[in-house]
Design a protein around this motif. Structure first.
Motif, short mmCIF file in Angstrom:
data_model
loop_
_atom_site.label_atom_id
_atom_site.label_comp_id
_atom_site.label_asym_id
_atom_site.label_seq_id
_atom_site.Cartn_x
_atom_site.Cartn_y
_atom_site.Cartn_z
N PHE A 37 0.83 -1.21 0.00
CA PHE A 37 0.00 0.00 0.00
C PHE A 37 0.86 1.26 0.00
CE2 PHE A 37 -2.00 3.51 2.18
CZ PHE A 37 -3.29 3.54 1.67
N TYR A 38 1.89 1.28 0.85
CA TYR A 38 2.69 2.49 1.02
C TYR A 38 3.46 2.84 -0.26
CZ TYR A 38 1.53 1.68 5.88
OH TYR A 38 0.84 1.48 7.05
N GLU A 39 3.92 1.84 -0.97
CA GLU A 39 4.63 2.08 -2.22
C GLU A 39 3.68 2.66 -3.28
OE1 GLU A 39 7.83 2.12 -4.95
OE2 GLU A 39 7.82 1.79 -2.78
N GLN A 55 0.82 4.22 -2.75
CA GLN A 55 0.43 5.56 -2.31
C GLN A 55 1.50 6.58 -2.70
OE1 GLN A 55 -1.42 7.19 1.77
NE2 GLN A 55 0.68 6.48 2.05
N ALA A 56 2.75 6.24 -2.48
CA ALA A 56 3.86 7.14 -2.82
C ALA A 56 3.96 7.36 -4.32
CB ALA A 56 5.17 6.59 -2.26
N ARG A 57 3.71 6.32 -5.10
CA ARG A 57 3.77 6.45 -6.57
C ARG A 57 2.68 7.38 -7.08
NH1 ARG A 57 7.23 3.30 -9.22
NH2 ARG A 57 8.23 1.61 -8.06
N LEU A 58 1.48 7.26 -6.52
CA LEU A 58 0.39 8.14 -6.93
C LEU A 58 0.73 9.60 -6.59
CD1 LEU A 58 -2.79 6.15 -5.81
CD2 LEU A 58 -1.97 6.49 -8.14
N LEU A 59 1.24 9.82 -5.39
CA LEU A 59 1.58 11.18 -4.98
C LEU A 59 2.74 11.74 -5.80
CD1 LEU A 59 0.96 13.49 -3.04
CD2 LEU A 59 2.62 12.49 -1.45
N ALA A 60 3.70 10.89 -6.10
CA ALA A 60 4.86 11.33 -6.89
C ALA A 60 4.43 11.85 -8.26
CB ALA A 60 5.85 10.18 -7.05
N GLU A 61 3.44 11.20 -8.85
CA GLU A 61 2.93 11.66 -10.16
C GLU A 61 2.32 13.05 -10.05
OE1 GLU A 61 0.24 8.85 -11.80
OE2 GLU A 61 1.68 7.19 -11.78
N LEU A 62 1.59 13.30 -8.96
CA LEU A 62 0.95 14.60 -8.79
C LEU A 62 1.95 15.70 -8.41
CD1 LEU A 62 -2.30 13.56 -6.85
CD2 LEU A 62 -2.09 14.16 -9.26
N LEU A 63 2.94 15.34 -7.61
CA LEU A 63 3.94 16.32 -7.18
C LEU A 63 5.08 16.46 -8.18
CD1 LEU A 63 4.29 15.47 -3.37
CD2 LEU A 63 3.00 17.34 -4.40
N LYS A 64 5.12 15.53 -9.14
CA LYS A 64 6.20 15.49 -10.14
C LYS A 64 7.57 15.43 -9.46
CE LYS A 64 3.39 18.12 -13.44
NZ LYS A 64 2.79 16.90 -13.98
N CYS A 65 7.68 14.42 -8.61
CA CYS A 65 8.93 14.21 -7.87
C CYS A 65 9.22 12.72 -7.82
CB CYS A 65 8.83 14.80 -6.46
SG CYS A 65 7.72 13.87 -5.35
N ALA A 91 8.41 11.42 -2.43
CA ALA A 91 6.99 11.44 -2.07
C ALA A 91 6.76 10.63 -0.80
CB ALA A 91 6.15 10.88 -3.21
N LYS A 92 7.43 9.49 -0.70
CA LYS A 92 7.30 8.63 0.48
C LYS A 92 7.80 9.36 1.73
CE LYS A 92 8.13 4.37 -0.40
NZ LYS A 92 8.80 3.08 -0.66
N GLU A 93 8.91 10.07 1.58
CA GLU A 93 9.46 10.83 2.71
C GLU A 93 8.53 11.96 3.13
OE1 GLU A 93 13.30 12.11 1.47
OE2 GLU A 93 14.14 10.07 1.44
N LYS A 94 7.90 12.61 2.16
CA LYS A 94 6.97 13.70 2.48
C LYS A 94 5.76 13.18 3.24
CE LYS A 94 8.04 16.93 -1.31
NZ LYS A 94 8.26 18.12 -0.46
N ILE A 95 5.23 12.04 2.82
CA ILE A 95 4.08 11.46 3.51
C ILE A 95 4.46 11.13 4.96
CG2 ILE A 95 2.52 9.48 3.63
CD1 ILE A 95 2.74 9.35 0.53
N GLN A 96 5.62 10.54 5.13
CA GLN A 96 6.06 10.17 6.47
C GLN A 96 6.24 11.42 7.35
OE1 GLN A 96 6.50 6.89 7.58
NE2 GLN A 96 6.63 7.86 9.59
N LYS A 97 6.90 12.41 6.78
CA LYS A 97 7.21 13.62 7.55
C LYS A 97 5.98 14.47 7.84
CE LYS A 97 10.03 17.84 7.38
NZ LYS A 97 11.01 18.63 6.58
N ILE A 98 5.14 14.69 6.83
CA ILE A 98 4.02 15.63 6.98
C ILE A 98 2.78 14.97 7.58
CG2 ILE A 98 2.45 17.17 5.74
CD1 ILE A 98 4.69 17.63 3.70
N VAL A 99 2.50 13.74 7.16
CA VAL A 99 1.26 13.08 7.60
C VAL A 99 1.48 12.22 8.84
CG1 VAL A 99 -0.64 11.56 6.95
CG2 VAL A 99 0.38 13.09 5.24
N TYR A 100 2.30 11.20 8.71
CA TYR A 100 2.43 10.23 9.80
C TYR A 100 3.15 10.79 11.02
CZ TYR A 100 0.95 6.92 6.19
OH TYR A 100 0.25 6.27 5.20
#
Length: 226
Positions: A56-58, A60-70, A75-84
């Motif tokens: 799931f986490y991978e 989720q990060a891939r979907l976010l990476a497409e939107l953030l263009k990163c 993207a995975k680090e941003k989710i961990q830092k900002i959300v979790y």
């Protein structure tokens, strides 16, 4: 109405504490990270409709990476830092609804198994307001591979506890994710009504139990024949 129930399982967010009060607390944090959360919320909407995933986490990060263009790792680090991680301090300042621990204790002493099933990692809430010792199982649906209302995390919950889904009463605040999701998986449901439903006396008919506070929930469950 609750024949055969041996497990009482709970959602966390908006169910064990006031989501409105919590949202008020995080307004400055949310605005600070507004661009991120706009994209992240789009990802979560997709994930609520996605079949069980092996990682799931991978995904989720891939979907976010497409939107953030990163890159995906970023993207995975941003989710961990900002959300979790970023949200943890706010949960430390958040109190559960009245009578929650009392209800857990009464149900446990009456012989019920107690469980948690939340869409966000339960460990994000730290000590979870002293409720952990009462729990026989604590699951995050992300780690199960699918968010509610998928029937998959409810099935994993039942398997983890060694019971049938019909033996579980699931307590939640969301009609779409908690009540309908649990019902579709074969669970019984208890719905904590929002203020407007209490005010207008409009219980949600699909739920097996509608309740206004946790002492009332415990009274209802404990009066039902097992």
């Amino acid at each position: 109405m609750l024949d055969g129930i041996s497990v009482i399982a709970f959602d966390i967010d908006g169910t064990l504490y006031s989501s409105f009060g919590f949202y008020v607390k995080i307004i400055p944090y949310f605005l600070k990270n507004l661009k991120f959360y706009i994209k992240y919320n789009k990802v979560r909407k997709i994930l609520h409709k996605t079949a069980p995933l092996p990682d799931f986490y991978e995904f989720q990060a891939r979907l976010l990476a497409e939107l953030l263009k990163c890159p995906v790792e970023e993207a995975k680090e941003k989710i961990q830092k900002i959300v979790y991680d970023g949200m943890k301090p706010y949960f430390k300042k958040t109190k559960p609804f009245a009578y929650v621990e009392e209800t857990f204790s009464r149900l446990k002493n009456a012989g019920f198994k107690i469980a948690i099933l939340s869409d966000f990692p339960p460990e994000q809430k730290g000590g979870m307001w002293g409720l952990i010792p009462y729990c026989d199982a604590i699951l995050g649906s992300e780690a199960c591979g699918a968010l509610k209302p998928s029937i998959y995390p409810f099935g994993i919950l039942a398997h983890t506890l060694g019971v049938k889904t019909g033996n579980i009463l699931y307590v939640g605040n969301s009609i779409k994710y908690d009540v309908k999701g649990a019902k579709n998986a074969g669970l019984k449901t208890a719905y904590i009504m929002p203020f407007w439903r209490k005010l207008l006396n409009l219980p949600y008919k699909l739920a097996d139990i509608n309740f206004s506070n946790y002492r009332q929930l415990a009274d209802i469950v404990l009066k039902c024949p097992q």
